[in-house]
Design a protein around this motif. Structure first.
Motif, PDB file in Angstrom:
ATOM      1  N   LEU A   4     -26.543  -1.171  -5.565  1.00 17.12           N
ATOM      2  CA  LEU A   4     -25.772  -1.962  -4.598  1.00 17.12           C
ATOM      3  C   LEU A   4     -24.385  -2.541  -5.392  1.00 17.12           C
ATOM      4  O   LEU A   4     -23.306  -2.430  -4.824  1.00 17.12           O
ATOM      5  CB  LEU A   4     -26.652  -3.114  -3.949  1.00 17.12           C
ATOM      6  N   GLU A   5     -24.741  -2.921  -6.384  1.00 22.74           N
ATOM      7  CA  GLU A   5     -23.521  -3.540  -7.448  1.00 22.74           C
ATOM      8  C   GLU A   5     -22.477  -2.440  -7.659  1.00 22.74           C
ATOM      9  O   GLU A   5     -21.319  -2.465  -7.568  1.00 22.74           O
ATOM     10  CB  GLU A   5     -23.931  -4.141  -8.685  1.00 22.74           C
ATOM     11  N   LYS A   6     -22.961  -1.316  -7.915  1.00 25.82           N
ATOM     12  CA  LYS A   6     -21.896  -0.256  -8.257  1.00 25.82           C
ATOM     13  C   LYS A   6     -21.301   0.361  -7.247  1.00 25.82           C
ATOM     14  O   LYS A   6     -19.917   0.375  -7.088  1.00 25.82           O
ATOM     15  CB  LYS A   6     -22.892   0.981  -8.902  1.00 25.82           C
ATOM     16  N   ILE A   7     -22.013   0.331  -5.922  1.00 23.56           N
ATOM     17  CA  ILE A   7     -21.289   0.713  -4.760  1.00 23.56           C
ATOM     18  C   ILE A   7     -20.371  -0.408  -4.457  1.00 23.56           C
ATOM     19  O   ILE A   7     -19.143  -0.085  -4.026  1.00 23.56           O
ATOM     20  CB  ILE A   7     -22.106   0.927  -3.483  1.00 23.56           C
ATOM     21  N   PRO A  20     -23.946 -13.673  -9.920  1.00 26.59           N
ATOM     22  CA  PRO A  20     -24.666 -12.588 -10.164  1.00 26.59           C
ATOM     23  C   PRO A  20     -25.885 -12.182  -9.525  1.00 26.59           C
ATOM     24  O   PRO A  20     -26.946 -11.904 -10.037  1.00 26.59           O
ATOM     25  CB  PRO A  20     -24.823 -12.813 -11.910  1.00 26.59           C
ATOM     26  N   ILE A  21     -25.993 -12.600  -8.303  1.00 19.88           N
ATOM     27  CA  ILE A  21     -27.420 -12.680  -7.507  1.00 19.88           C
ATOM     28  C   ILE A  21     -26.697 -11.827  -6.031  1.00 19.88           C
ATOM     29  O   ILE A  21     -25.593 -11.913  -5.647  1.00 19.88           O
ATOM     30  CB  ILE A  21     -27.701 -13.767  -7.300  1.00 19.88           C
ATOM     31  N   THR A  22     -27.697 -11.108  -5.249  1.00 21.05           N
ATOM     32  CA  THR A  22     -27.539 -10.613  -4.164  1.00 21.05           C
ATOM     33  C   THR A  22     -28.646 -11.084  -3.012  1.00 21.05           C
ATOM     34  O   THR A  22     -29.809 -10.934  -3.347  1.00 21.05           O
ATOM     35  CB  THR A  22     -27.684  -8.869  -4.284  1.00 21.05           C
ATOM     36  N   ILE A  23     -28.063 -11.998  -2.233  1.00 21.06           N
ATOM     37  CA  ILE A  23     -29.120 -12.657  -1.318  1.00 21.06           C
ATOM     38  C   ILE A  23     -29.353 -11.940  -0.222  1.00 21.06           C
ATOM     39  O   ILE A  23     -28.413 -11.156   0.355  1.00 21.06           O
ATOM     40  CB  ILE A  23     -28.392 -14.004  -0.742  1.00 21.06           C
ATOM     41  N   VAL A  24     -30.548 -11.640  -0.093  1.00 23.81           N
ATOM     42  CA  VAL A  24     -31.252 -10.801   1.115  1.00 23.81           C
ATOM     43  C   VAL A  24     -31.922 -11.172   2.289  1.00 23.81           C
ATOM     44  O   VAL A  24     -32.080 -10.673   3.291  1.00 23.81           O
ATOM     45  CB  VAL A  24     -32.047  -9.609   0.366  1.00 23.81           C
ATOM     46  N   LYS A  25     -32.130 -12.611   2.205  1.00 22.40           N
ATOM     47  CA  LYS A  25     -32.905 -13.364   3.313  1.00 22.40           C
ATOM     48  C   LYS A  25     -32.955 -14.667   3.014  1.00 22.40           C
ATOM     49  O   LYS A  25     -32.579 -15.146   1.814  1.00 22.40           O
ATOM     50  CB  LYS A  25     -34.410 -12.576   3.735  1.00 22.40           C
ATOM     51  N   GLY A  26     -32.900 -15.326   4.243  1.00 26.30           N
ATOM     52  CA  GLY A  26     -33.053 -16.825   3.989  1.00 26.30           C
ATOM     53  C   GLY A  26     -33.707 -17.512   5.273  1.00 26.30           C
ATOM     54  O   GLY A  26     -33.709 -16.941   6.298  1.00 26.30           O
ATOM     55  N   LYS A  27     -34.257 -18.802   4.793  1.00 21.16           N
ATOM     56  CA  LYS A  27     -35.163 -19.361   5.845  1.00 21.16           C
ATOM     57  C   LYS A  27     -34.879 -21.003   5.570  1.00 21.16           C
ATOM     58  O   LYS A  27     -35.326 -21.408   4.836  1.00 21.16           O
ATOM     59  CB  LYS A  27     -36.473 -18.927   5.980  1.00 21.16           C
ATOM     60  N   GLY A  28     -34.394 -21.930   6.482  1.00 21.95           N
ATOM     61  CA  GLY A  28     -34.105 -23.101   6.353  1.00 21.95           C
ATOM     62  C   GLY A  28     -33.109 -23.532   5.224  1.00 21.95           C
ATOM     63  O   GLY A  28     -32.111 -22.807   5.033  1.00 21.95           O
ATOM     64  N   TRP A  30     -33.783 -22.732   2.367  1.00 20.01           N
ATOM     65  CA  TRP A  30     -33.970 -21.440   1.017  1.00 20.01           C
ATOM     66  C   TRP A  30     -33.592 -20.243   1.267  1.00 20.01           C
ATOM     67  O   TRP A  30     -33.340 -19.689   2.478  1.00 20.01           O
ATOM     68  CB  TRP A  30     -35.549 -21.364   0.870  1.00 20.01           C
ATOM     69  N   VAL A  31     -33.102 -19.446   0.226  1.00 19.96           N
ATOM     70  CA  VAL A  31     -32.699 -17.960   0.212  1.00 19.96           C
ATOM     71  C   VAL A  31     -33.508 -17.495  -0.999  1.00 19.96           C
ATOM     72  O   VAL A  31     -33.974 -17.930  -1.897  1.00 19.96           O
ATOM     73  CB  VAL A  31     -31.224 -17.962   0.054  1.00 19.96           C
ATOM     74  N   TRP A  32     -33.652 -15.961  -0.567  1.00 23.73           N
ATOM     75  CA  TRP A  32     -34.162 -15.148  -1.597  1.00 23.73           C
ATOM     76  C   TRP A  32     -33.205 -13.787  -1.912  1.00 23.73           C
ATOM     77  O   TRP A  32     -32.511 -13.424  -1.211  1.00 23.73           O
ATOM     78  CB  TRP A  32     -35.562 -14.380  -0.860  1.00 23.73           C
ATOM     79  N   ASP A  33     -33.250 -13.746  -3.136  1.00 23.44           N
ATOM     80  CA  ASP A  33     -32.203 -12.618  -3.788  1.00 23.44           C
ATOM     81  C   ASP A  33     -33.016 -11.302  -3.925  1.00 23.44           C
ATOM     82  O   ASP A  33     -34.398 -11.106  -3.440  1.00 23.44           O
ATOM     83  CB  ASP A  33     -31.757 -13.017  -5.000  1.00 23.44           C
ATOM     84  N   SER A  34     -32.309 -10.290  -4.284  1.00 23.27           N
ATOM     85  CA  SER A  34     -32.994  -8.782  -4.289  1.00 23.27           C
ATOM     86  C   SER A  34     -34.085  -8.785  -5.004  1.00 23.27           C
ATOM     87  O   SER A  34     -34.765  -7.623  -5.116  1.00 23.27           O
ATOM     88  CB  SER A  34     -31.937  -7.747  -4.459  1.00 23.27           C
ATOM     89  N   LYS A 343     -26.531 -23.303 -14.762  1.00 23.44           N
ATOM     90  CA  LYS A 343     -27.946 -23.689 -15.082  1.00 23.44           C
ATOM     91  C   LYS A 343     -28.946 -23.931 -13.961  1.00 23.44           C
ATOM     92  O   LYS A 343     -30.168 -23.865 -13.971  1.00 23.44           O
ATOM     93  CB  LYS A 343     -28.004 -24.750 -16.048  1.00 23.44           C
ATOM     94  N   LEU A 344     -28.248 -24.740 -12.971  1.00 23.09           N
ATOM     95  CA  LEU A 344     -29.246 -24.768 -11.602  1.00 23.09           C
ATOM     96  C   LEU A 344     -29.544 -23.600 -11.107  1.00 23.09           C
ATOM     97  O   LEU A 344     -30.667 -23.441 -10.719  1.00 23.09           O
ATOM     98  CB  LEU A 344     -28.256 -25.823 -10.794  1.00 23.09           C
ATOM     99  N   ARG A 345     -28.597 -22.620 -11.022  1.00 24.72           N
ATOM    100  CA  ARG A 345     -28.683 -21.304 -10.470  1.00 24.72           C
ATOM    101  C   ARG A 345     -29.998 -20.531 -11.110  1.00 24.72           C
ATOM    102  O   ARG A 345     -30.850 -20.035 -10.510  1.00 24.72           O
ATOM    103  CB  ARG A 345     -27.489 -20.746 -10.342  1.00 24.72           C
ATOM    104  N   SER A 346     -30.213 -20.724 -12.377  1.00 25.41           N
ATOM    105  CA  SER A 346     -31.089 -20.028 -13.258  1.00 25.41           C
ATOM    106  C   SER A 346     -32.522 -20.874 -12.911  1.00 25.41           C
ATOM    107  O   SER A 346     -33.262 -20.174 -13.032  1.00 25.41           O
ATOM    108  CB  SER A 346     -30.884 -20.244 -14.658  1.00 25.41           C
ATOM    109  N   ARG A 347     -32.480 -21.929 -12.584  1.00 28.81           N
ATOM    110  CA  ARG A 347     -33.553 -22.741 -12.153  1.00 28.81           C
ATOM    111  C   ARG A 347     -33.978 -22.690 -10.593  1.00 28.81           C
ATOM    112  O   ARG A 347     -34.808 -23.509 -10.096  1.00 28.81           O
ATOM    113  CB  ARG A 347     -33.565 -24.116 -12.713  1.00 28.81           C
ATOM    114  N   GLY A 348     -32.940 -21.931  -9.852  1.00 26.42           N
ATOM    115  CA  GLY A 348     -33.575 -21.702  -8.548  1.00 26.42           C
ATOM    116  C   GLY A 348     -32.843 -22.750  -7.675  1.00 26.42           C
ATOM    117  O   GLY A 348     -33.389 -23.158  -6.468  1.00 26.42           O
ATOM    118  N   VAL A 349     -31.622 -23.306  -7.832  1.00 26.36           N
ATOM    119  CA  VAL A 349     -30.810 -24.010  -7.065  1.00 26.36           C
ATOM    120  C   VAL A 349     -29.307 -23.740  -6.995  1.00 26.36           C
ATOM    121  O   VAL A 349     -28.916 -23.472  -8.086  1.00 26.36           O
ATOM    122  CB  VAL A 349     -30.958 -25.584  -7.551  1.00 26.36           C
ATOM    123  N   LEU A 350     -28.982 -23.651  -5.717  1.00 26.22           N
ATOM    124  CA  LEU A 350     -27.527 -23.304  -5.608  1.00 26.22           C
ATOM    125  C   LEU A 350     -26.550 -24.498  -5.297  1.00 26.22           C
ATOM    126  O   LEU A 350     -26.988 -25.385  -4.347  1.00 26.22           O
ATOM    127  CB  LEU A 350     -27.604 -22.347  -4.468  1.00 26.22           C
TER     128      LEU A 350
END
Length: 384
Positions: A4-7, A20-28, A30-34, A343-350
């Motif tokens: 996806l990144e190359k495209i 440097p993340i690709t978000i694919v879904k979210g609820k409330g 929270w979000v989840w990456d690829s 550093k927050l992002r590496s620990r799961g906070v945006l």
């Protein structure tokens, strides 16, 4: 097959410095990456996820409206748009406002400036240093961040910039040739810069004295973000025009311009038009957002939890100042904001950054829980 990144590298123009993340879904909240990593999202895609991601009431409204009528233009009456206009106008009673719908914040601000010029017959605009009003040419010209003026819009010839909160500077800048003063009541990207109520009341009086339109850009501060429907309420002023966008439709693109009824009557058929403004699906989503805020007492929730949140943030070693209101907060730390948010992002906070090197910005959903707020606080404390 290419990743996806190359495209993206091959086909998308690089206009953003992306995480440097690709978000694919979210609820409330929270979000989840690829990679299925979970993140607490207190950035909300530039303050858009007002009720978090995929709120059930909004998704239901979108689905129901899409099955009935996906689109028609403003050549006919659009029922959800009329309902939305009524609900938005009611938030400002007893003052009477009328609505114009468009597609995003920059278009709303463009429209507001266009209206101000028509109403006054003047061209001059006064705006503020470190303000941000959008990326289109006119809105860009009224943005008080020099680095954004790459396209040198001609409108700059008619714009005067004043330091934020500088009443004496405003008195020198505003005169009988001024069509409008355009203000973010809280400068967000500029560093979450605030001003006291006396400044706003003096600003309103100055505009009234010169018959100049006062425009509040509430693209980010509006629709409950700061704990009241509009930050103008907290300032005790009644702007001639209010613009909003961002979270109004819970994630779908929308812009709105609220104009005092007396001035709105001067706008004639043909003066303004947009194909997609007041789109039935987007309007239905926005109605659901407003109803959810009301039914769940989210304004009171934001006011209450924001005070506690700010107190806890100020107790963290390394936090030097907390600015803003409600769930639009700037946190100034003793470290560069880019490093802290990384550093927050590496620990799961945006979280986001701002023009001020050490000031990060957060936009929790209005329905963020106390547990989620505490999770953010504890993670930030660990990072610092």
């Amino acid at each position: 097959m290419d990743s996806l990144e190359k495209i993206a590298d091959k086909y998308l123009i690089k206009t953003y410095a992306q995480w440097p993340i690709t978000i694919v879904k979210g609820k409330g909240s929270w979000v989840w990456d690829s990679d299925d990593k979970k993140y607490l999202d207190f950035y909300g895609g530039h303050a858009v996820a007002l009720l978090g991601h995929s709120p059930a009431t909004v998704v239901k409204a979108i689905n129901e409206q899409a099955e009935k009528l996906l689109f028609y233009s403003n050549i006919v009456q659009i029922e959800p748009a009329i309902e939305l206009a009524e609900k938005l106008a009611q938030t400002l009673q007893p003052e009477r406002y009328q609505l114009y719908f468009c597609n995003h914040g920059a278009e709303a601000n463009e429209t507001a400036l266009k209206i101000a010029r028509k109403l006054t017959g003047r061209k001059q605009i006064v705006a503020f240093e470190n303000s941000f009003h959008g990326r289109s040419m006119t809105a860009l010209a009224a943005t008080g961040i020099r680095s954004y003026h790459t396209f040198t819009p001609d409108f700059l010839d008619y714009t005067t910039f004043v330091k934020w909160g500088d009443m004496e500077g405003l008195k020198e800048a505003v005169n009988n040739n001024t069509a409008a003063v355009l203000a973010e009541p809280i400068q967000s990207i500029g560093g979450v810069n605030t001003a006291d109520g006396e400044f706003f009341r003096s600003l309103e009086n100055l505009c009234n004295r010169h018959k100049t339109c006062l425009i509040f850009d509430e693209v980010q501060t509006g629709v409950g973000r700061t704990g009241t429907w509009w930050y103008a309420e907290a300032c005790h002023v009644k702007p001639d025009i209010i613009t909003t966008a961002k979270g109004l439709a819970g994630g779908l693109p929308i812009g709105a311009v609220l104009v005092k009824e007396e001035q709105a009557k001067e706008i004639k058929t043909g003066d303004l038009a947009t194909t997609f403004g007041g789109n039935p699906v987007v309007s239905a989503a926005a109605v659901a957002v407003m109803e959810t805020i009301i039914e769940n007492n989210l304004l009171e929730h934001v006011q209450r939890e924001s005070l506690r949140f700010q107190e806890r943030l100020r107790e963290i070693p390394g936090v030097e100042e907390v600015r803003g209101a409600g769930f639009l907060l700037g946190i100034e730390t003793n470290a560069p904001a880019g490093e802290v948010t990384g550093k927050l992002r590496s620990r799961g906070v945006l979280a986001g950054t701002s023009l001020k090197p050490n000031t990060m910005r957060i936009f929790p959903p209005l329905n963020a829980s106390r547990e989620e707020i505490d999770y953010f606080t504890e993670t930030l404390a660990g990072v610092l």
